[in-house]
Design a protein around this motif. Structure first.
Motif: not given
Length: 273
Positions: A4, A6, A29, A33, A242, A245-246, A249, A254-255, A268
């Motif tokens: 990831h 930013t 995680e 990052t 998952d 990650s979701t 993000r 970023t999601l 996701g």
């Protein structure tokens, strides 16, 4: 570092329940990052400090990259103290509410239901009320056009588990934050009277799933508040595919949309309940 990114600068993300289960994976995680400073919290100060040292050692991180402060989300006074601590660090742009108590399969008692609701529902609500109303979760220039609040939900906590009456009530688009809180207090009151009659009253048989149903609806209600327009609220459903990650993000922006709030996510992908 992690995959990831930013986009420059520093993004501060606060994680509750960061030493166990899903929250632990999210914190790990985030720590890996680029451009992110993660502040972890958990009930156990000893476990939190040990995990912070583990992350710093395992990934060769600077000590400022990961911080820790003890927090029991059932303690309103401590939530206020945590807000002061975070403000001294420049506030936060992302908030991941991962403190959660899952007790599926245990014998249902009044004390058990109280602990579940206090942790899963009120812990989320009290943190959001304290941090967001006090403008602690805020944008940070180009890093985030809005503050982001992510809560851990559960894809199995569906309205179909409830009676038709409760489904209609919780599906009402006009249901407010205060209205949901009143429903939760009614649930707690009924649990004190006779926890074994809750399913006969139309509630989900599993207290954990009932708490998450209330949380999901609270996400929508927070998103509808005019004073929260500079923040995006979402819920994420953890899966084996998952692990974190979701949620990461969503917290980093970023999601998901910067304008659409109140969404539910799994693997996701935005989903409906």
């Amino acid at each position: 570092m992690g995959a990831h990114q930013t986009g420059g600068g520093i993004c501060n993300v606060f994680v509750t329940g960061a030493c166990r289960g899903f929250g632990r994976r999210v914190a790990s995680e985030l720590a890996r990052t680029d451009g992110v400073r993660v502040c972890m919290s958990a009930r156990s100060e000893e476990a939190g400090l040990l995990y912070r040292q583990q992350l710093i050692h395992d990934y060769g991180l600077h000590h400022d990259k990961v911080t820790f402060t003890p927090l029991d989300v059932r303690d309103k006074a401590r939530i206020g103290d945590t807000g002061i601590f975070l403000r001294a660090q420049g506030g936060v742009q992302g908030l991941v509410c991962a403190a959660s108590l899952c007790t599926r399969g245990q014998v249902v008692t009044t004390d058990l239901i109280t602990d579940i609701v206090e942790t899963n529902f009120w812990g989320y609500a009290d943190v959001v009320d304290a941090f967001c109303d006090d403008t602690l979760v805020t944008p940070n220039g180009s890093l985030a056009t809005v503050g982001r609040i992510v809560v851990v939900g559960d894809g199995q906590a569906r309205l179909g588990l409830l009676s038709s009456r409760l489904q209609r009530h919780l599906s009402d688009p006009g249901l407010t934050v205060d209205g949901i809180k009143a429903m939760v207090r009614d649930y707690e009151h009924n649990a004190c009277r006779d926890p074994h009659q809750l399913s006969a009253m139309g509630y989900a048989e599993c207290p954990y799933l009932m708490s998450k149903i209330f949380v999901h609806r609270l996400v929508h209600a927070y998103a509808a508040l005019p004073r929260q327009r500079q923040r995006v609220f979402s819920a994420v459903f953890p899966t084996e595919v998952d692990e974190a990650s979701t949620a990461v993000r969503l917290a980093l922006g970023t999601l998901g949309s910067t304008t659409s709030s109140g969404s539910m996510w799994e693997n996701g992908v935005e989903t409906d309940l």
